[in-house]
Design a protein around this motif. Structure first.
Motif, PDB file in Angstrom:
ATOM      1  N   LYS A  46       0.840  -1.200   0.000  1.00  0.00           N
ATOM      2  CA  LYS A  46       0.000   0.000   0.000  1.00  0.00           C
ATOM      3  C   LYS A  46       0.879   1.254   0.000  1.00  0.00           C
ATOM      4  CE  LYS A  46      -4.124   1.562   2.461  1.00  0.00           C
ATOM      5  NZ  LYS A  46      -4.980   1.354   3.636  1.00  0.00           N
ATOM      6  N   HIS A  47       1.959   1.233   0.786  1.00  0.00           N
ATOM      7  CA  HIS A  47       2.850   2.396   0.846  1.00  0.00           C
ATOM      8  C   HIS A  47       3.591   2.576  -0.482  1.00  0.00           C
ATOM      9  CE1 HIS A  47       5.338   5.487   2.717  1.00  0.00           C
ATOM     10  NE2 HIS A  47       6.331   4.969   2.015  1.00  0.00           N
ATOM     11  N   SER A  48       4.137   1.479  -1.004  1.00  0.00           N
ATOM     12  CA  SER A  48       4.979   1.569  -2.197  1.00  0.00           C
ATOM     13  C   SER A  48       4.198   1.562  -3.506  1.00  0.00           C
ATOM     14  CB  SER A  48       5.971   0.402  -2.219  1.00  0.00           C
ATOM     15  OG  SER A  48       5.285  -0.823  -2.351  1.00  0.00           O
ATOM     16  N   GLU A  49       2.924   1.167  -3.433  1.00  0.00           N
ATOM     17  CA  GLU A  49       2.064   1.051  -4.610  1.00  0.00           C
ATOM     18  C   GLU A  49       2.604   0.036  -5.614  1.00  0.00           C
ATOM     19  OE1 GLU A  49       1.333   5.013  -6.123  1.00  0.00           O
ATOM     20  OE2 GLU A  49       0.808   5.757  -4.134  1.00  0.00           O
ATOM     21  N   GLY A  91      13.676   3.343   3.468  1.00  0.00           N
ATOM     22  CA  GLY A  91      14.950   3.606   2.813  1.00  0.00           C
ATOM     23  C   GLY A  91      14.630   4.026   1.389  1.00  0.00           C
ATOM     24  N   LYS A  92      15.482   3.646   0.444  1.00  0.00           N
ATOM     25  CA  LYS A  92      15.208   3.973  -0.961  1.00  0.00           C
ATOM     26  C   LYS A  92      14.221   2.988  -1.575  1.00  0.00           C
ATOM     27  CE  LYS A  92      19.475   6.385  -1.943  1.00  0.00           C
ATOM     28  NZ  LYS A  92      20.649   6.498  -2.796  1.00  0.00           N
ATOM     29  N   ALA A 120      10.327  -3.250  -2.105  1.00  0.00           N
ATOM     30  CA  ALA A 120       9.414  -3.022  -3.237  1.00  0.00           C
ATOM     31  C   ALA A 120      10.056  -3.527  -4.521  1.00  0.00           C
ATOM     32  CB  ALA A 120       9.110  -1.529  -3.355  1.00  0.00           C
ATOM     33  N   LYS A 121       9.235  -4.227  -5.331  1.00  0.00           N
ATOM     34  CA  LYS A 121       9.728  -4.825  -6.573  1.00  0.00           C
ATOM     35  C   LYS A 121       8.825  -4.446  -7.744  1.00  0.00           C
ATOM     36  CE  LYS A 121      12.980  -7.411  -4.695  1.00  0.00           C
ATOM     37  NZ  LYS A 121      14.390  -7.363  -5.112  1.00  0.00           N
ATOM     38  N   ASN A 122       9.417  -4.372  -8.932  1.00  0.00           N
ATOM     39  CA  ASN A 122       8.610  -4.158 -10.136  1.00  0.00           C
ATOM     40  C   ASN A 122       8.258  -5.516 -10.740  1.00  0.00           C
ATOM     41  OD1 ASN A 122      10.881  -5.048 -11.562  1.00  0.00           O
ATOM     42  ND2 ASN A 122      11.445  -2.997 -12.271  1.00  0.00           N
ATOM     43  N   ASN A 123       7.609  -5.519 -11.887  1.00  0.00           N
ATOM     44  CA  ASN A 123       7.170  -6.766 -12.520  1.00  0.00           C
ATOM     45  C   ASN A 123       8.322  -7.661 -12.963  1.00  0.00           C
ATOM     46  OD1 ASN A 123       4.518  -6.064 -12.128  1.00  0.00           O
ATOM     47  ND2 ASN A 123       4.279  -5.170 -14.165  1.00  0.00           N
ATOM     48  N   GLU A 124       9.506  -7.092 -13.107  1.00  0.00           N
ATOM     49  CA  GLU A 124      10.685  -7.874 -13.489  1.00  0.00           C
ATOM     50  C   GLU A 124      11.463  -8.359 -12.271  1.00  0.00           C
ATOM     51  OE1 GLU A 124      10.188  -4.650 -15.168  1.00  0.00           O
ATOM     52  OE2 GLU A 124       8.937  -5.928 -16.439  1.00  0.00           O
ATOM     53  N   GLY A 125      10.974  -8.034 -11.080  1.00  0.00           N
ATOM     54  CA  GLY A 125      11.649  -8.467  -9.851  1.00  0.00           C
ATOM     55  C   GLY A 125      12.774  -7.571  -9.396  1.00  0.00           C
ATOM     56  N   GLN A 126      12.883  -6.397  -9.992  1.00  0.00           N
ATOM     57  CA  GLN A 126      13.930  -5.450  -9.609  1.00  0.00           C
ATOM     58  C   GLN A 126      13.398  -4.513  -8.521  1.00  0.00           C
ATOM     59  OE1 GLN A 126      14.286  -3.885 -13.550  1.00  0.00           O
ATOM     60  NE2 GLN A 126      16.175  -5.032 -13.972  1.00  0.00           N
TER      61      GLN A 126
END
Length: 180
Positions: free
Chosen positions: A48-51, A84-85, A116-122
């Motif tokens: 929720k925080h990172s969306e 953090g970042k 937090a991760k994107n769809n590629e796992g980064q």
């Protein structure tokens, strides 16, 4: 995505009735079940925080303070305490309420580090945290100190740095036998 959020914008609270299927052999609610619920609410809060999707990187010390009984309502509360970042510390509090008496007991608190991760796992950048009161500042600073203490413990006990002779006296107080 917002640049900053306060903890209320991402806090999550869930309540669940504890069933016999959640119990262990002694009839108390199984600690593993509670840990699973804690991980789920930490994920929900962090996401929720990172969306975005988040993963659990670590869980700080977990102490089971009081047993939870079948038939009690368990409430889990989660809020972002530190960012953090790309990672955040989510504080999770577990309380159990006896439905018949209304008595509430604090059963557990822990801290989950979520990334937090994107769809590629980064890993991806997350919003900062707005500290609006003394409690928020205390929780943020406490997370910094906990992180520094954990690093100091890791560094103190690195295999390459560990001095065996300086620690042997400590072992005399414990139920161990040293055979070198």
């Amino acid at each position: 995505m917002k640049k900053f959020k306060n903890s209320k914008q991402s806090s999550v609270k869930i309540t669940e009735l504890m069933l016999p299927s959640h119990s262990n052999f002694s009839g108390k609610i199984h600690g593993g079940y509670i840990l699973s619920l804690m991980d789920q609410i930490a994920f929900a809060c962090a996401s929720k925080h990172s969306e975005t999707y988040c993963v659990t990187a670590s869980v700080d010390k977990v102490d089971f303070l009081k047993p939870i009984e079948v038939g009690e309502l368990v409430t889990l509360k989660a809020s972002v305490n530190h960012v953090g970042k790309t990672s955040m510390v989510v504080g999770v509090r577990v309380e159990a309420e006896n439905i018949q008496t209304g008595k509430v007991k604090h059963c557990n608190s822990s801290y989950f580090t979520m990334v937090a991760k994107n769809n590629e796992g980064q890993s991806v950048i997350i919003p900062g945290l707005i500290l609006e009161n003394k409690t928020a500042i205390r929780r943020f600073v406490r997370s910094i100190i906990r992180k520094e203490d954990a690093k100091a413990r890791r560094d103190r006990f690195k295999a390459s740095e560990f001095e065996l002779e300086s620690h042997l006296d400590i072992l005399k107080e414990y139920n161990v036998k040293v055979n070198l």
